[in-house]
Design a protein around this motif. Sequence first.
Motif, PDB file in Angstrom:
ATOM      1  N   ALA A  80       0.841  -1.206   0.000  1.00 20.63           N
ATOM      2  CA  ALA A  80       0.000   0.000   0.000  1.00 20.63           C
ATOM      3  C   ALA A  80       0.872   1.251   0.000  1.00 20.63           C
ATOM      4  O   ALA A  80       0.459   2.324  -0.450  1.00 20.63           O
ATOM      5  CB  ALA A  80      -0.927  -0.009   1.210  1.00 20.63           C
ATOM      6  N   ALA A  81       2.126   1.106   0.466  1.00 20.93           N
ATOM      7  CA  ALA A  81       3.071   2.241   0.496  1.00 20.93           C
ATOM      8  C   ALA A  81       3.439   2.713  -0.914  1.00 20.93           C
ATOM      9  O   ALA A  81       4.024   3.778  -1.080  1.00 20.93           O
ATOM     10  CB  ALA A  81       4.332   1.833   1.257  1.00 20.93           C
ATOM     11  N   PHE A  82       3.083   1.951  -1.952  1.00 20.22           N
ATOM     12  CA  PHE A  82       3.382   2.352  -3.335  1.00 20.22           C
ATOM     13  C   PHE A  82       2.406   3.405  -3.866  1.00 20.22           C
ATOM     14  O   PHE A  82       2.625   3.974  -4.931  1.00 20.22           O
ATOM     15  CB  PHE A  82       3.335   1.148  -4.281  1.00 20.22           C
ATOM     16  N   SER A  83       1.346   3.653  -3.114  1.00 16.85           N
ATOM     17  CA  SER A  83       0.340   4.595  -3.586  1.00 16.85           C
ATOM     18  C   SER A  83       0.967   5.983  -3.777  1.00 16.85           C
ATOM     19  O   SER A  83       1.700   6.467  -2.903  1.00 16.85           O
ATOM     20  CB  SER A  83      -0.791   4.633  -2.539  1.00 16.85           C
ATOM     21  N   GLY A  84       0.714   6.596  -4.939  1.00 14.74           N
ATOM     22  CA  GLY A  84       1.193   7.954  -5.185  1.00 14.74           C
ATOM     23  C   GLY A  84       2.600   8.042  -5.766  1.00 14.74           C
ATOM     24  O   GLY A  84       3.074   9.136  -6.069  1.00 14.74           O
ATOM     25  N   ARG A 100       3.611 -12.229 -12.086  1.00 12.23           N
ATOM     26  CA  ARG A 100       2.193 -11.995 -12.388  1.00 12.23           C
ATOM     27  C   ARG A 100       1.398 -11.767 -11.108  1.00 12.23           C
ATOM     28  O   ARG A 100       0.516 -10.912 -11.050  1.00 12.23           O
ATOM     29  CB  ARG A 100       1.601 -13.205 -13.122  1.00 12.23           C
ATOM     30  N   LYS A 101       1.701 -12.572 -10.100  1.00 11.99           N
ATOM     31  CA  LYS A 101       0.988 -12.456  -8.824  1.00 11.99           C
ATOM     32  C   LYS A 101       1.251 -11.065  -8.212  1.00 11.99           C
ATOM     33  O   LYS A 101       0.331 -10.416  -7.694  1.00 11.99           O
ATOM     34  CB  LYS A 101       1.469 -13.573  -7.881  1.00 11.99           C
ATOM     35  N   ILE A 102       2.496 -10.613  -8.312  1.00 15.58           N
ATOM     36  CA  ILE A 102       2.840  -9.286  -7.777  1.00 15.58           C
ATOM     37  C   ILE A 102       2.044  -8.199  -8.503  1.00 15.58           C
ATOM     38  O   ILE A 102       1.474  -7.309  -7.877  1.00 15.58           O
ATOM     39  CB  ILE A 102       4.358  -9.042  -7.909  1.00 15.58           C
ATOM     40  N   TYR A 103       1.965  -8.288  -9.847  1.00 12.42           N
ATOM     41  CA  TYR A 103       1.249  -7.240 -10.596  1.00 12.42           C
ATOM     42  C   TYR A 103      -0.232  -7.227 -10.218  1.00 12.42           C
ATOM     43  O   TYR A 103      -0.826  -6.163 -10.074  1.00 12.42           O
ATOM     44  CB  TYR A 103       1.407  -7.429 -12.114  1.00 12.42           C
ATOM     45  N   ARG A 104      -0.796  -8.436 -10.048  1.00  8.86           N
ATOM     46  CA  ARG A 104      -2.219  -8.505  -9.643  1.00  8.86           C
ATOM     47  C   ARG A 104      -2.416  -7.804  -8.312  1.00  8.86           C
ATOM     48  O   ARG A 104      -3.392  -7.097  -8.104  1.00  8.86           O
ATOM     49  CB  ARG A 104      -2.640  -9.977  -9.477  1.00  8.86           C
ATOM     50  N   PRO A 108      -3.769  -2.493  -8.413  1.00  9.90           N
ATOM     51  CA  PRO A 108      -4.883  -1.706  -7.869  1.00  9.90           C
ATOM     52  C   PRO A 108      -4.440  -0.654  -6.852  1.00  9.90           C
ATOM     53  O   PRO A 108      -5.201   0.268  -6.545  1.00  9.90           O
ATOM     54  CB  PRO A 108      -5.767  -2.761  -7.180  1.00  9.90           C
ATOM     55  N   LEU A 109      -3.216  -0.770  -6.326  1.00 15.67           N
ATOM     56  CA  LEU A 109      -2.739   0.172  -5.313  1.00 15.67           C
ATOM     57  C   LEU A 109      -2.021   1.368  -5.927  1.00 15.67           C
ATOM     58  O   LEU A 109      -1.756   2.362  -5.259  1.00 15.67           O
ATOM     59  CB  LEU A 109      -1.765  -0.533  -4.361  1.00 15.67           C
TER      60      LEU A 109
END
Length: 293
Positions: A80-84, A100-104, A108-109
Amino acid sequence: MDGEIRTVGIVGAGQMGGGIAHVAALAGFAVTLYDVTQERAEAGLAKIGANMDRQIASQKISEAEKAEALSRITAVSDPAAFSGLDLVIEAATEDETVKRKIYREICPLLDEKTILATNTSSISITRLAAATDRPERFMGIHFMNPVPVMKLVELVRGIATGDETFEAARTFVTKLDKTVTVSEDFPAFIVNRILLPMINEAIYTLYEGVGSVESIDTAMKLGANHPMGPLQLADFIGLDTCLSIMQVLHDGLADSKYRPCPLLVKYVEAGWLGRKAGRGFYDYRGETPVPTR
Ligand code: NAD
């Protein structure tokens, strides 16, 4: 974001993720370093500090630059820290399912404008892009190991990568004082397409008993003027990474000349993954590396 990258997120605090965080923080970027556990993320940060100490010892950076750079890196275990952030570079394990799992999980974040890049050594950028929600803002930014030392970065466009994305990545990499080469999106790009078959051939040379670990590495160092022997280099890259690149070449180009050497497979199965595991073609557990064959 106005097209300029100021904040960078990194997925994976291993050899490469740590190295990218290291150079980005020294260049003044705010870095969010993410791994699956807080412990791994913190271990990655500690390793960056230790690597910076080596740069201080060789007078490449000062104590103050180290302190400033480290203060720009935040180690996290919550994506969630990737937001912004302006740019997120994925440098997790070389396994398409993992990526792929990481991108999924992270797409959305991210902000709509965030550029997502992968440091993959070999996997198709176009195919990875298709697993995200932003193929126009997705591309390959392929750093070399060790990142603080190696000058080159390969930029790789997927079929859908937009010009703005490509130019933003080029500007970012140039600010890290690296030289860019552009590669088309074919298996293993340029450097590894040429380098890995040579390493694989060195392992076949060992497997077939043509020479010992020591003879092969000495032969290529003194006979071809390579700074490191191919088996030493394989240990350095990580034998799991070497195997997975050979598999990508073999599958992607369908040519038997890329068949991974069975001895490489055996070392990986044994967990002898090279330097990071303490053992590979050399045993690193003592004072000096000892050949394992
Ligand atoms: P590594 O094993 O040192 O590090 C991988 C890190 O990814 C580990 O810390 C692991 O915990 C983390 N990770 C795994 N799954 C994750 C997840 N779901 N979420 C977050 N983190 C996760 O590997 P490396 O050598 O740093 O390689 C990373 C990438 O860089 C690979 O794609 C590899 O092909 C590429 N690369 C490697 C080299 C090299 O010489 N080793 C050179 C260029 C590019």
